[in-house]
Enzyme design. Structure first.
Site, mmCIF file in Angstrom:
data_model
loop_
_atom_site.group_PDB
_atom_site.id
_atom_site.type_symbol
_atom_site.label_atom_id
_atom_site.label_comp_id
_atom_site.label_asym_id
_atom_site.label_seq_id
_atom_site.Cartn_x
_atom_site.Cartn_y
_atom_site.Cartn_z
ATOM 1 N N MET A 47 -4.320 -6.720 -6.984
ATOM 2 C CA MET A 47 -3.885 -8.022 -7.748
ATOM 3 C C MET A 47 -4.984 -8.852 -8.245
ATOM 4 O O MET A 47 -5.303 -10.053 -7.804
ATOM 5 C CB MET A 47 -2.720 -8.866 -7.191
ATOM 6 C CG MET A 47 -1.482 -8.288 -6.770
ATOM 7 S SD MET A 47 -0.862 -7.219 -8.093
ATOM 8 C CE MET A 47 0.081 -8.473 -8.689
ATOM 9 N N GLY A 107 0.791 -1.213 -0.069
ATOM 10 C CA GLY A 107 0.011 -0.025 -0.041
ATOM 11 C C GLY A 107 0.755 1.528 -0.080
ATOM 12 O O GLY A 107 0.268 2.383 0.369
ATOM 13 N N ASN A 127 -5.655 2.825 -12.939
ATOM 14 C CA ASN A 127 -4.652 1.857 -12.457
ATOM 15 C C ASN A 127 -3.422 2.409 -12.867
ATOM 16 O O ASN A 127 -3.023 3.253 -13.777
ATOM 17 C CB ASN A 127 -4.632 0.338 -13.106
ATOM 18 C CG ASN A 127 -3.811 -0.547 -12.626
ATOM 19 O OD1 ASN A 127 -3.594 -0.555 -11.510
ATOM 20 N ND2 ASN A 127 -3.209 -1.455 -13.524
ATOM 21 N N HIS A 186 0.382 1.251 -13.536
ATOM 22 C CA HIS A 186 1.385 -0.118 -13.892
ATOM 23 C C HIS A 186 2.731 0.219 -14.195
ATOM 24 O O HIS A 186 3.172 1.242 -14.757
ATOM 25 C CB HIS A 186 0.655 -0.689 -15.299
ATOM 26 C CG HIS A 186 1.416 -1.953 -15.689
ATOM 27 N ND1 HIS A 186 0.901 -3.115 -15.027
ATOM 28 C CD2 HIS A 186 2.381 -2.417 -16.618
ATOM 29 C CE1 HIS A 186 1.694 -4.204 -15.607
ATOM 30 N NE2 HIS A 186 2.845 -3.688 -16.636
ATOM 31 N N ASN A 210 1.639 2.989 -2.618
ATOM 32 C CA ASN A 210 0.820 4.006 -3.645
ATOM 33 C C ASN A 210 -0.353 4.593 -2.802
ATOM 34 O O ASN A 210 -0.520 5.843 -2.811
ATOM 35 C CB ASN A 210 0.623 3.412 -4.796
ATOM 36 C CG ASN A 210 1.739 3.546 -5.666
ATOM 37 O OD1 ASN A 210 1.979 4.566 -6.404
ATOM 38 N ND2 ASN A 210 2.476 2.532 -5.786
HETATM 39 C C1 GRF Z 1 3.083 -0.671 -7.843
HETATM 40 O O1 GRF Z 1 4.279 -0.961 -8.186
HETATM 41 C C2 GRF Z 1 2.069 -0.519 -8.969
HETATM 42 O O2 GRF Z 1 2.824 -0.296 -9.997
HETATM 43 C C3 GRF Z 1 1.809 -2.023 -9.273
HETATM 44 O O3 GRF Z 1 1.786 -2.817 -8.024
HETATM 45 C C4 GRF Z 1 2.660 -2.168 -6.955
HETATM 46 C C5 GRF Z 1 1.813 -1.855 -5.833
HETATM 47 O O4 GRF Z 1 2.824 -1.429 -4.907
HETATM 48 N N1 GRF Z 1 0.521 -1.852 -9.882
HETATM 49 P P1 GRF Z 1 2.303 -0.742 -3.172
HETATM 50 O O5 GRF Z 1 1.458 -1.881 -2.833
HETATM 51 O O6 GRF Z 1 1.788 0.646 -3.665
HETATM 52 O O7 GRF Z 1 3.432 -0.410 -2.611
#
Ligand code: GRF
Length: 193
Positions: A92, A11, A107, A109, A13
């Protein structure tokens, strides 16, 4: 504008989005991260949501009979919380049209799409021998990592890089790009409303 964040893992992000956008007025819009949703009970992001003060719902995908049943529950969650935009942040799951046709979602990526769609995009980019990778923010449709691109940021792969140093810079790029792309997406939605 009411935003919900969906995640499955640590988490980071999610945390950055709350820090940058929660209860902020941007481009004439009042933004609220009103809810979070996680599909994995062991996800570190659940504890984080407590610290951030964002209510988090655990909806374990493994408890559902099939993708359609889980996606129906997601749509119900979005409606019950009057969410304008869902932000996927390391969620996921492959989403079916039940979700994608009913919900506006974006999203992030970790590659320069359309290159390296799907899982392990950072490793795939690094091991490809490419000199430049990057991150992409895009709208979500029913094609995995295939929706319209909102914005991209390139990240060079330096000669001294290890997978770990490259990955660290990928995440730094995400923390810059994603909040900006979310604001752009919200603006598109509010202009249409
Ligand atoms: C990120 O690298 C994002 O690009 C991908 O999943 C990862 C999530 O990381 N979709 P976090 O859980 O936000 O640390």
């Amino acid at each position: 504008m009411r935003v919900a964040v969906f995640f499955s893992g640590r988490g980071s992000n999610f945390e950055n989005i709350v820090k940058m956008l929660h209860k902020k007025e941007v481009d004439g819009m009042q933004i609220e991260i009103c809810a979070a949703l996680c599909n994995k009970k062991e996800a570190l992001g659940i504890k984080l949501s407590e610290r951030l003060g964002i209510p988090c719902t655990l909806l374990e995908s493994s408890n559902f009979e099939n993708r359609e049943a889980f996606d129906t529950a997601l749509v119900n969650f979005v409606r019950a919380n009057s969410v304008d935009l869902v932000v996927l942040a390391g969620f996921m799951r492959i989403l079916t049209p039940i979700f994608t046709s009913a919900v506006k979602a974006v999203n992030i990526h970790p590659s320069l799409l359309p290159q390296f769609k799907g899982a392990n995009a950072i490793e795939k980019t690094f091991e490809s021998g490419a000199k430049i990778g990057g991150v992409t923010a895009h709208w979500v449709n029913d094609e995995l990592d295939g929706g319209e691109i909102i914005d991209q940021k390139s990240v060079p792969i330096l000669s001294g890089d290890t997978l770990q140093t490259y990955e660290t810079r990928i995440h730094e790029a995400e923390y810059i790009l994603y909040p900006q792309a979310i604001v752009k997406a919200l603006k598109t939605l509010s202009d249409k409303a």
